[in-house]
Design a protein around this motif. Structure first.
Motif, PDB file in Angstrom:
ATOM      1  N   PRO A 214       0.815  -1.217   0.000  1.00 24.78           N
ATOM      2  CA  PRO A 214       0.000   0.000   0.000  1.00 24.78           C
ATOM      3  C   PRO A 214       0.847   1.266   0.000  1.00 24.78           C
ATOM      4  CG  PRO A 214      -0.106  -1.114   2.134  1.00 24.78           C
ATOM      5  CD  PRO A 214       0.559  -2.051   1.187  1.00 24.78           C
ATOM      6  N   ALA A 215       2.038   1.200   0.605  1.00 27.42           N
ATOM      7  CA  ALA A 215       2.912   2.368   0.602  1.00 27.42           C
ATOM      8  C   ALA A 215       3.418   2.662  -0.801  1.00 27.42           C
ATOM      9  CB  ALA A 215       4.084   2.146   1.556  1.00 27.42           C
ATOM     10  N   ILE A 216       3.747   1.614  -1.557  1.00 27.04           N
ATOM     11  CA  ILE A 216       4.201   1.800  -2.937  1.00 27.04           C
ATOM     12  C   ILE A 216       3.094   2.420  -3.777  1.00 27.04           C
ATOM     13  CG2 ILE A 216       4.845   0.573  -5.052  1.00 27.04           C
ATOM     14  CD1 ILE A 216       7.110   0.875  -3.112  1.00 27.04           C
ATOM     15  N   LYS A 217       1.880   1.949  -3.604  1.00 27.67           N
ATOM     16  CA  LYS A 217       0.757   2.490  -4.388  1.00 27.67           C
ATOM     17  C   LYS A 217       0.535   3.966  -4.084  1.00 27.67           C
ATOM     18  CE  LYS A 217      -2.343  -0.598  -3.191  1.00 27.67           C
ATOM     19  NZ  LYS A 217      -3.617  -1.343  -3.153  1.00 27.67           N
ATOM     20  N   LYS A 218       0.542   4.303  -2.812  1.00 27.87           N
ATOM     21  CA  LYS A 218       0.311   5.702  -2.452  1.00 27.87           C
ATOM     22  C   LYS A 218       1.487   6.578  -2.868  1.00 27.87           C
ATOM     23  CE  LYS A 218      -1.569   8.484   1.315  1.00 27.87           C
ATOM     24  NZ  LYS A 218      -2.662   8.962   0.437  1.00 27.87           N
ATOM     25  N   SER A 219       2.701   6.048  -2.755  1.00 28.97           N
ATOM     26  CA  SER A 219       3.877   6.795  -3.208  1.00 28.97           C
ATOM     27  C   SER A 219       3.769   7.105  -4.694  1.00 28.97           C
ATOM     28  CB  SER A 219       5.153   5.987  -2.935  1.00 28.97           C
ATOM     29  OG  SER A 219       5.343   5.765  -1.563  1.00 28.97           O
ATOM     30  N   TYR A 220       3.315   6.134  -5.476  1.00 25.77           N
ATOM     31  CA  TYR A 220       3.195   6.307  -6.929  1.00 25.77           C
ATOM     32  C   TYR A 220       2.183   7.386  -7.257  1.00 25.77           C
ATOM     33  CZ  TYR A 220       1.916   5.087 -11.752  1.00 25.77           C
ATOM     34  OH  TYR A 220       1.634   5.123 -13.085  1.00 25.77           O
ATOM     35  N   TRP A 256       5.170   4.701  10.618  1.00 22.99           N
ATOM     36  CA  TRP A 256       5.205   4.994   9.180  1.00 22.99           C
ATOM     37  C   TRP A 256       5.588   6.451   8.974  1.00 22.99           C
ATOM     38  CZ3 TRP A 256       4.873   1.784   5.094  1.00 22.99           C
ATOM     39  CH2 TRP A 256       4.393   0.495   5.325  1.00 22.99           C
ATOM     40  N   TYR A 257       6.347   6.686   7.904  1.00 20.66           N
ATOM     41  CA  TYR A 257       6.791   8.033   7.590  1.00 20.66           C
ATOM     42  C   TYR A 257       6.539   8.355   6.115  1.00 20.66           C
ATOM     43  CZ  TYR A 257       9.142   8.066  12.095  1.00 20.66           C
ATOM     44  OH  TYR A 257       9.407   8.030  13.434  1.00 20.66           O
ATOM     45  N   LYS A 258       6.299   9.610   5.870  1.00 22.41           N
ATOM     46  CA  LYS A 258       6.154  10.128   4.501  1.00 22.41           C
ATOM     47  C   LYS A 258       7.275  11.128   4.256  1.00 22.41           C
ATOM     48  CE  LYS A 258       3.159  13.230   1.801  1.00 22.41           C
ATOM     49  NZ  LYS A 258       1.877  13.997   1.820  1.00 22.41           N
ATOM     50  N   ALA A 277      -0.995   4.730  10.456  1.00 20.09           N
ATOM     51  CA  ALA A 277      -0.726   3.409   9.893  1.00 20.09           C
ATOM     52  C   ALA A 277      -1.438   3.193   8.566  1.00 20.09           C
ATOM     53  CB  ALA A 277      -1.122   2.324  10.892  1.00 20.09           C
ATOM     54  N   ASP A 278      -2.575   3.886   8.355  1.00 22.83           N
ATOM     55  CA  ASP A 278      -3.276   3.759   7.073  1.00 22.83           C
ATOM     56  C   ASP A 278      -2.746   4.740   6.037  1.00 22.83           C
ATOM     57  OD1 ASP A 278      -4.251   6.181   7.920  1.00 22.83           O
ATOM     58  OD2 ASP A 278      -6.350   5.553   8.019  1.00 22.83           O
ATOM     59  N   LEU A 279      -1.716   5.491   6.395  1.00 22.08           N
ATOM     60  CA  LEU A 279      -1.004   6.422   5.503  1.00 22.08           C
ATOM     61  C   LEU A 279      -1.842   7.627   5.093  1.00 22.08           C
ATOM     62  CD1 LEU A 279       0.658   3.824   3.069  1.00 22.08           C
ATOM     63  CD2 LEU A 279       1.427   4.543   5.339  1.00 22.08           C
TER      64      LEU A 279
END
Length: 487
Positions: A214-220, A256-258, A277-279
């Motif tokens: 999910p982190a990769i998807k949101k990063s994209y 989690w970090y952004k 945690a859900d970004l």
């Protein structure tokens, strides 16, 4: 969602021309351009309806002329490239776009609802000689690091990297250092980063990749937005990452970090938040960092401002540092410079960013020597720290007046020795000297060592291996080393 693992098998082949006629000699034949073919498959579960393509111009978008293929019911695809660009199979990243509506065989009745992108870095850059190249959430994170490094070298396409023969070894080495940092962030070995951890039954890495999806998807998604906002940036991206260890408190955490990064030719901006945690929610600003640079009169000037949260989360501190040093020249591999830094308490980033070094600053005189003008790899670095009485107060807050000094002015520091074994303090309150080296294990496989000695009499040595692990030793005399001495 189950892990989507894109496995890529590289196959290079050529087509040869055949002459014509039944019993006579052949007429002149026209050579057929070489064709290279790349085959891959998306496994566990198979992803159908995704688009795989070779990103020749490094923009993350499928453009005209770039070979592409739609994955079939078994997740398979094939890419072919003919002619002068066929070598791009080795020099361009492989991108897999998973769109809304794509089907994961593990959940055939639940089409993908959020698009995401997986990437495998250019084959010639990676620290792996495995025939099967696995594209995972972790290799996607790795590519962000590699691409930033390539852009720094002015390499922003397959053709640019392919033609930059003189800098490829340097790029490879830099990428290997990025390998280490990514592997070290997630506490895994580099060979596992590139490997098929599902087949290897590496449950720890499998769970991490599951967590990262999910982190990769949101990063994209957010990377596309920030790139639109910064069309002229050399690099602009958003990374979400998970941290399991607090290095300051030395205990396990689950955070989690952004991180938002925008890099231009003369500026770097990095903004990091702890997120839910859900970004979805930015909880607290961890750090806002900005560096501005310029080059004039044979000098390099950088000014950095950092507004960061303390380890206990109680307050923010503002740190301002400026660095002025001579540029390396073919006949001047030893350079001299100064670093000025000061700290203060500021209410917010805006106030911090407006600060100069100001009064009460600490000044460090620096002397560096590199091994070669082209690679500019530092061999020895010496720093002499003056806590209160700056020896050169005239070299402070020069950002707006850099024309008032020149490269030759800093030759006044040429009395500083770059001899690692020298004990002279040159009037400083403290000093530290660092020696950098690479131990070649096999071609393109190096262990980096950093040996440091301090005016207080202590020594440290770090071994940084390319599989992402590291080892540290300490000493009181530079002869007898042990891990226990570091405690």
């Amino acid at each position: 969602m189950k892990l989507k693992l894109i496995s890529i098998a590289l196959m290079a082949g050529g087509l040869s021309a055949c002459g014509g006629g039944g019993g006579g000699s052949s007429s002149t034949s026209t050579p057929v351009a070489q064709t290279k073919t790349l085959q891959g498959v998306a496994i566990d579960g198979y992803i159908s309806g995704a688009t795989a393509f070779l990103d020749i111009n490094y923009n993350g978008v499928l453009d005209e002329g770039e070979p592409s293929s739609i994955t079939d019911d078994e997740g398979s695809y094939e890419l072919s490239l003919t002619g002068s660009n066929s070598d791009c199979m080795d020099y361009a990243p492989i991108v897999v776009n998973v769109p809304v509506g794509a089907i994961d065989a593990d959940s055939p009745n639940s089409p993908i609802t959020e698009p995401y992108q997986l990437i495998f870095p250019p084959v010639m850059t990676v620290s792996s000689n495995q025939e099967i190249k696995s594209t995972t959430p972790l290799t996607t994170v790795l590519w962000n690091e590699i691409q930033a490094d390539l852009y720094k070298g002015g390499l922003n396409s397959c053709s640019a990297l392919k033609q930059a023969v003189n800098t490829q070894n340097s790029i490879i080495q830099n990428v290997k250092e990025h390998d280490f940092r990514i592997a070290n962030r997630y506490n895994i070995a580099v060979e596992d980063l590139y490997g098929d951890f599902v087949k290897a039954q590496n449950t720890e890495l499998y769970d991490l990749a599951q967590k990262m999806m999910p982190a990769i998807k949101k990063s994209y998604q957010e990377t596309k937005e920030i790139q639109k906002e910064n069309p002229t940036a050399q690099q602009a991206y958003v990374d979400y990452y998970w941290q399991h260890w607090d290095y300051s408190k030395k205990n396990e955490i689950n955070k989690w970090y952004k991180v938002k990064t925008v890099m231009t030719a003369d500026k770097l901006i990095v903004i990091e938040h702890e997120v839910s945690a859900d970004l979805q929610t930015e909880l607290v600003l961890s750090e806002h960092f900005e560096r501005n640079g310029q080059k004039k009169n044979g000098l390099e000037y950088d000014k950095e401002a950092s507004f960061s949260l303390s380890s206990d989360g109680a307050q923010y501190s503002c740190s301002v540092q400026e660095t002025i040093k001579q540029q390396v020249q073919p006949n001047s591999l030893t350079t001299f410079g100064v670093m000025n830094r000061a700290g203060s308490q500021q209410p917010d980033w805006e106030s911090c960013s407006r600060q100069d070094v100001g009064e009460g600053f600490m000044q460090t005189l620096t002397a560096d020597i590199v091994g070669d003008y082209k690679d500019q790899f530092t061999q020895v670095q010496a720093k002499f720290n003056f806590e209160n009485n700056a020896p050169h107060p005239e070299w402070v807050d020069l950002g707006d007046t850099l024309n008032s000094v020149s490269r030759g002015d800093f030759d006044a520091l040429s009395y500083l020795s770059v001899d690692f074994n020298d004990n002279a303090s040159y009037g400083s309150d403290s000093w530290n000297r660092h020696k950098y080296a690479y131990i070649e294990n096999t071609p393109f496989d190096y262990t980096q060592t950093i040996t440091s000695r301090y005016s207080q009499g202590n020594w440290t040595k770090g071994y940084y291996y390319q599989n992402g692990t590291s080892r540290f030793e300490c000493s009181d005399d530079g002869v007898n080393w042990s891990k226990e001495s570091c405690e």
